[in-house]
Write a protein that holds these residues in place. Structure first.
Motif, PDB file in Angstrom:
ATOM      1  N   THR A  98      34.676  70.348 -83.563  1.00 35.07           N
ATOM      2  CA  THR A  98      34.252  71.285 -82.516  1.00 35.07           C
ATOM      3  C   THR A  98      35.410  72.221 -82.184  1.00 35.07           C
ATOM      4  OG1 THR A  98      34.997  69.995 -80.600  1.00 35.07           O
ATOM      5  CG2 THR A  98      32.883  69.383 -81.587  1.00 35.07           C
ATOM      6  N   PRO A  99      35.169  73.233 -81.338  1.00 36.91           N
ATOM      7  CA  PRO A  99      36.271  74.129 -80.951  1.00 36.91           C
ATOM      8  C   PRO A  99      37.352  73.456 -80.106  1.00 36.91           C
ATOM      9  CG  PRO A  99      34.135  75.185 -80.593  1.00 36.91           C
ATOM     10  CD  PRO A  99      33.857  73.748 -80.892  1.00 36.91           C
ATOM     11  N   VAL A 100      37.119  72.208 -79.670  1.00 36.32           N
ATOM     12  CA  VAL A 100      38.098  71.511 -78.837  1.00 36.32           C
ATOM     13  C   VAL A 100      39.330  71.161 -79.664  1.00 36.32           C
ATOM     14  CG1 VAL A 100      38.547  69.440 -77.469  1.00 36.32           C
ATOM     15  CG2 VAL A 100      36.321  70.561 -77.335  1.00 36.32           C
ATOM     16  N   THR A 101      40.497  71.501 -79.126  1.00 36.07           N
ATOM     17  CA  THR A 101      41.742  71.145 -79.800  1.00 36.07           C
ATOM     18  C   THR A 101      42.256  69.812 -79.264  1.00 36.07           C
ATOM     19  OG1 THR A 101      43.178  72.246 -78.180  1.00 36.07           O
ATOM     20  CG2 THR A 101      42.312  73.590 -79.999  1.00 36.07           C
ATOM     21  N   ARG A 102      43.139  69.201 -80.016  1.00 37.23           N
ATOM     22  CA  ARG A 102      43.721  67.929 -79.581  1.00 37.23           C
ATOM     23  C   ARG A 102      44.539  68.107 -78.308  1.00 37.23           C
ATOM     24  NH1 ARG A 102      45.818  65.828 -85.553  1.00 37.23           N
ATOM     25  NH2 ARG A 102      43.743  65.332 -86.396  1.00 37.23           N
ATOM     26  N   LEU A 103      45.245  69.220 -78.206  1.00 39.54           N
ATOM     27  CA  LEU A 103      46.040  69.474 -77.004  1.00 39.54           C
ATOM     28  C   LEU A 103      45.143  69.601 -75.783  1.00 39.54           C
ATOM     29  CD1 LEU A 103      48.729  70.072 -75.652  1.00 39.54           C
ATOM     30  CD2 LEU A 103      48.430  72.493 -76.249  1.00 39.54           C
ATOM     31  N   GLU A 104      44.019  70.291 -75.925  1.00 36.61           N
ATOM     32  CA  GLU A 104      43.081  70.418 -74.799  1.00 36.61           C
ATOM     33  C   GLU A 104      42.532  69.060 -74.393  1.00 36.61           C
ATOM     34  OE1 GLU A 104      41.195  74.900 -75.511  1.00 36.61           O
ATOM     35  OE2 GLU A 104      40.287  73.144 -76.476  1.00 36.61           O
ATOM     36  N   PHE A 105      42.269  68.207 -75.366  1.00 36.87           N
ATOM     37  CA  PHE A 105      41.764  66.879 -75.048  1.00 36.87           C
ATOM     38  C   PHE A 105      42.774  66.095 -74.218  1.00 36.87           C
ATOM     39  CE2 PHE A 105      41.485  62.340 -75.945  1.00 36.87           C
ATOM     40  CZ  PHE A 105      40.156  62.080 -75.631  1.00 36.87           C
ATOM     41  N   LEU A 106      44.035  66.117 -74.630  1.00 35.10           N
ATOM     42  CA  LEU A 106      45.063  65.364 -73.917  1.00 35.10           C
ATOM     43  C   LEU A 106      45.354  65.972 -72.536  1.00 35.10           C
ATOM     44  CD1 LEU A 106      47.593  64.467 -76.745  1.00 35.10           C
ATOM     45  CD2 LEU A 106      45.934  62.978 -75.626  1.00 35.10           C
ATOM     46  N   LEU A 107      45.355  67.295 -72.461  1.00 40.23           N
ATOM     47  CA  LEU A 107      45.629  67.948 -71.180  1.00 40.23           C
ATOM     48  C   LEU A 107      44.544  67.662 -70.149  1.00 40.23           C
ATOM     49  CD1 LEU A 107      47.060  71.432 -72.247  1.00 40.23           C
ATOM     50  CD2 LEU A 107      48.302  69.463 -71.314  1.00 40.23           C
ATOM     51  N   THR A 108      43.307  67.481 -70.617  1.00 44.59           N
ATOM     52  CA  THR A 108      42.230  67.149 -69.685  1.00 44.59           C
ATOM     53  C   THR A 108      42.110  65.638 -69.475  1.00 44.59           C
ATOM     54  OG1 THR A 108      40.642  67.186 -71.535  1.00 44.59           O
ATOM     55  CG2 THR A 108      40.874  69.194 -70.203  1.00 44.59           C
ATOM     56  N   HIS A 109      42.786  64.868 -70.310  1.00 41.18           N
ATOM     57  CA  HIS A 109      42.782  63.416 -70.160  1.00 41.18           C
ATOM     58  C   HIS A 109      43.683  62.994 -69.009  1.00 41.18           C
ATOM     59  CE1 HIS A 109      43.248  59.144 -71.492  1.00 41.18           C
ATOM     60  NE2 HIS A 109      42.029  59.331 -71.966  1.00 41.18           N
ATOM     61  N   MET A 110      44.722  63.769 -68.732  1.00 39.85           N
ATOM     62  CA  MET A 110      45.714  63.385 -67.730  1.00 39.85           C
ATOM     63  C   MET A 110      45.277  63.608 -66.282  1.00 39.85           C
ATOM     64  SD  MET A 110      49.036  65.006 -69.643  1.00 39.85           S
ATOM     65  CE  MET A 110      49.342  64.723 -71.385  1.00 39.85           C
ATOM     66  N   PRO A 111      44.689  64.766 -65.922  1.00 38.36           N
ATOM     67  CA  PRO A 111      44.402  65.038 -64.508  1.00 38.36           C
ATOM     68  C   PRO A 111      43.509  64.008 -63.837  1.00 38.36           C
ATOM     69  CG  PRO A 111      44.217  67.051 -65.793  1.00 38.36           C
ATOM     70  CD  PRO A 111      44.371  65.936 -66.763  1.00 38.36           C
ATOM     71  N   VAL A 112      42.554  63.446 -64.570  1.00 37.18           N
ATOM     72  CA  VAL A 112      41.666  62.445 -63.980  1.00 37.18           C
ATOM     73  C   VAL A 112      42.469  61.216 -63.574  1.00 37.18           C
ATOM     74  CG1 VAL A 112      39.596  61.070 -64.347  1.00 37.18           C
ATOM     75  CG2 VAL A 112      39.806  63.292 -65.444  1.00 37.18           C
ATOM     76  N   ARG A 113      43.385  60.784 -64.433  1.00 37.62           N
ATOM     77  CA  ARG A 113      44.238  59.635 -64.104  1.00 37.62           C
ATOM     78  C   ARG A 113      45.162  59.965 -62.943  1.00 37.62           C
ATOM     79  NH1 ARG A 113      41.124  59.606 -68.655  1.00 37.62           N
ATOM     80  NH2 ARG A 113      40.938  57.476 -69.407  1.00 37.62           N
ATOM     81  N   LEU A 114      45.655  61.192 -62.925  1.00 38.55           N
ATOM     82  CA  LEU A 114      46.516  61.626 -61.826  1.00 38.55           C
ATOM     83  C   LEU A 114      45.772  61.560 -60.500  1.00 38.55           C
ATOM     84  CD1 LEU A 114      49.158  62.924 -60.827  1.00 38.55           C
ATOM     85  CD2 LEU A 114      48.154  65.155 -61.360  1.00 38.55           C
ATOM     86  N   ALA A 115      44.528  62.003 -60.492  1.00 40.22           N
ATOM     87  CA  ALA A 115      43.725  61.977 -59.266  1.00 40.22           C
ATOM     88  C   ALA A 115      43.499  60.547 -58.792  1.00 40.22           C
ATOM     89  CB  ALA A 115      42.386  62.675 -59.498  1.00 40.22           C
ATOM     90  N   VAL A 116      43.262  59.630 -59.735  1.00 34.69           N
ATOM     91  CA  VAL A 116      43.059  58.220 -59.376  1.00 34.69           C
ATOM     92  C   VAL A 116      44.304  57.658 -58.706  1.00 34.69           C
ATOM     93  CG1 VAL A 116      42.698  55.896 -60.301  1.00 34.69           C
ATOM     94  CG2 VAL A 116      41.334  57.802 -61.151  1.00 34.69           C
ATOM     95  N   VAL A 117      45.476  57.968 -59.258  1.00 31.60           N
ATOM     96  CA  VAL A 117      46.720  57.460 -58.690  1.00 31.60           C
ATOM     97  C   VAL A 117      46.959  58.033 -57.300  1.00 31.60           C
ATOM     98  CG1 VAL A 117      49.233  57.489 -58.928  1.00 31.60           C
ATOM     99  CG2 VAL A 117      47.803  56.980 -60.902  1.00 31.60           C
ATOM    100  N   VAL A 118      46.690  59.324 -57.118  1.00 27.26           N
ATOM    101  CA  VAL A 118      46.885  59.940 -55.807  1.00 27.26           C
ATOM    102  C   VAL A 118      46.015  59.251 -54.752  1.00 27.26           C
ATOM    103  CG1 VAL A 118      46.544  62.040 -54.447  1.00 27.26           C
ATOM    104  CG2 VAL A 118      47.624  62.177 -56.696  1.00 27.26           C
ATOM    105  N   VAL A 119      44.734  59.051 -55.081  1.00 29.84           N
ATOM    106  CA  VAL A 119      43.825  58.385 -54.144  1.00 29.84           C
ATOM    107  C   VAL A 119      44.297  56.961 -53.866  1.00 29.84           C
ATOM    108  CG1 VAL A 119      41.479  57.497 -53.842  1.00 29.84           C
ATOM    109  CG2 VAL A 119      41.841  59.795 -54.766  1.00 29.84           C
ATOM    110  N   GLN A 120      44.652  56.261 -54.907  1.00 27.55           N
ATOM    111  CA  GLN A 120      45.093  54.874 -54.793  1.00 27.55           C
ATOM    112  C   GLN A 120      46.347  54.766 -53.921  1.00 27.55           C
ATOM    113  OE1 GLN A 120      46.610  52.874 -58.413  1.00 27.55           O
ATOM    114  NE2 GLN A 120      44.794  51.576 -58.253  1.00 27.55           N
ATOM    115  N   VAL A 121      47.322  55.610 -54.188  1.00 26.86           N
ATOM    116  CA  VAL A 121      48.582  55.572 -53.447  1.00 26.86           C
ATOM    117  C   VAL A 121      48.362  55.907 -51.973  1.00 26.86           C
ATOM    118  CG1 VAL A 121      50.804  56.750 -53.154  1.00 26.86           C
ATOM    119  CG2 VAL A 121      50.063  56.013 -55.421  1.00 26.86           C
TER     120      VAL A 121
END
Length: 244
Positions: A89-112
C-alpha cells in the motif's frame, strides 16, 4: 496518517491481554505496595514510604507500556505478515512506526496522571511535583520504549517478546535502587548498578517525588537517558526485521 492513527488505536485496544494488563498492572502494584509499605510511614531519613510507592508505580507503568503494549504487539504484526501487506500500500514503514508511538504515549500520559492524582489524594504528591514527574516519566518512556521497539523488531513472536520484556522490566525494577537500596549489594555490584541507565531513571523519580539526594545531578541523569534512548533507537532501526 490520520487513518493510521485510528488503526493503531484500534489495534492496541483490540489486544486486550497486553493492553489491559499493561494499563492495570501498575495500579495492582500500587495497591499491593501501599498495603506492604503503608505501615512503615516514614523512614529514618524522613522520606515517606508512600512517596516511594508512587515512584515505584510510575516506573512499572512506563516499563509495562514499553514492553507489554509495544514489544509484544509489534512482534505479533510482524509474525502475522501485517507489515508485509502494508508494504503493498502507499503506507511507508516510517509512517507506520511514527503512528505506532503516539497511541502508547497517550496511554502513558493518562496512566501517569491517574497515578499522580492518587498520590496527591494520599498526600504524597504535591501539585508542583506533577509536571516534573510527568516529564521524567516521558523521558523514561523514550528509553524503555526504544528498547521495546528493539525487542519487538527481533523477537520471533509475541510470547518471546513478552517474556523477555517482562524479565528486563523486573530486573531493572528490582536493581534500580527504588525497591532495595543499592548499598545492600556487594561493592562491585553496587558500583556497576549505580551507572546503569535504569538507575539514572529511578534516581530522577526519587529526586522529584521523594526529595532525596541522588548520586548524580539531575541534568546528568537526563543526558544519560536521552543518549541511551538514541543509541538503542539506532540499533533497533538497524536490526529491525519487518517480517518473520
Amino acid at each position: 496518517m490520520r487513518a493510521l492513527l485510528v488503526l493503531q488505536r484500534r489495534e492496541l485496544l483490540r489486544d486486550k491481554r497486553n493492553f489491559w494488563f499493561a494499563f492495570l498492572f501498575p495500579f495492582a502494584i500500587l495497591g499491593m505496595f501501599l498495603v506492604i509499605f503503608g505501615a512503615v510511614g516514614s523512614y529514618a531519613d524522613g522520606t515517606s514510604a508512600t512517596d516511594q510507592v508512587i515512584a515505584m508505580t510510575l516506573f512499572m507503568g512506563v516499563t509495562s507500556v514499553a514492553f507489554l503494549a509495544t514489544a509484544s504487539p509489534l512482534a505479533t504484526v510482524r509474525r502475522d505478515g501485517v507489515l508485509r501487506l502494508l508494504s503493498t500500500t502507499p503506507v511507508t514503514r516510517l509512517e507506520f512506526l511514527l503512528t505506532h508511538m503516539p497511541v502508547r504515549l497517550a496511554v502513558v500520559v493518562v496512566q501517569v496522571l491517574i497515578i499522580l492524582a492518587i498520590g496527591a489524594a494520599l498526600g504524597a504528591v504535591e501539585v508542583s511535583q506533577i509536571l516534573p514527574a510527568l516529564g521524567v516519566s516521558l523521558l523514561g518512556l523514550s528509553m524503555f520504549g526504544a528498547l521495546g521497539y528493539l525487542l519487538g523488531g527481533v523477537m520471533p513472536g509475541p510470547d518471546s517478546a513478552s517474556n523477555v520484556g517482562t524479565f528486563v522490566q523486573l530486573a531493572a525494577f528490582f536493581l534500580s535502587g527504588l525497591v532495595f537500596p543499592l548499598e545492600v549489594f556487594p561493592d562491585a555490584v553496587e558500583v556497576f548498578l549505580t551507572y546503569m541507565p535504569f538507575t539514572f531513571f529511578a534516581e530522577l523519580l526519587s529526586g522529584v517525588l521523594m526529595n532525596v539526594d541522588t548520586s548524580h545531578a539531575w541534568w546528568l541523569s537526563a543526558i544519560v537517558i536521552v543518549v541511551t534512548a538514541i543509541v538503542i533507537s539506532m540499533i533497533a532501526a538497524r536490526v529491525f526485521k519487518w517480517e518473520e
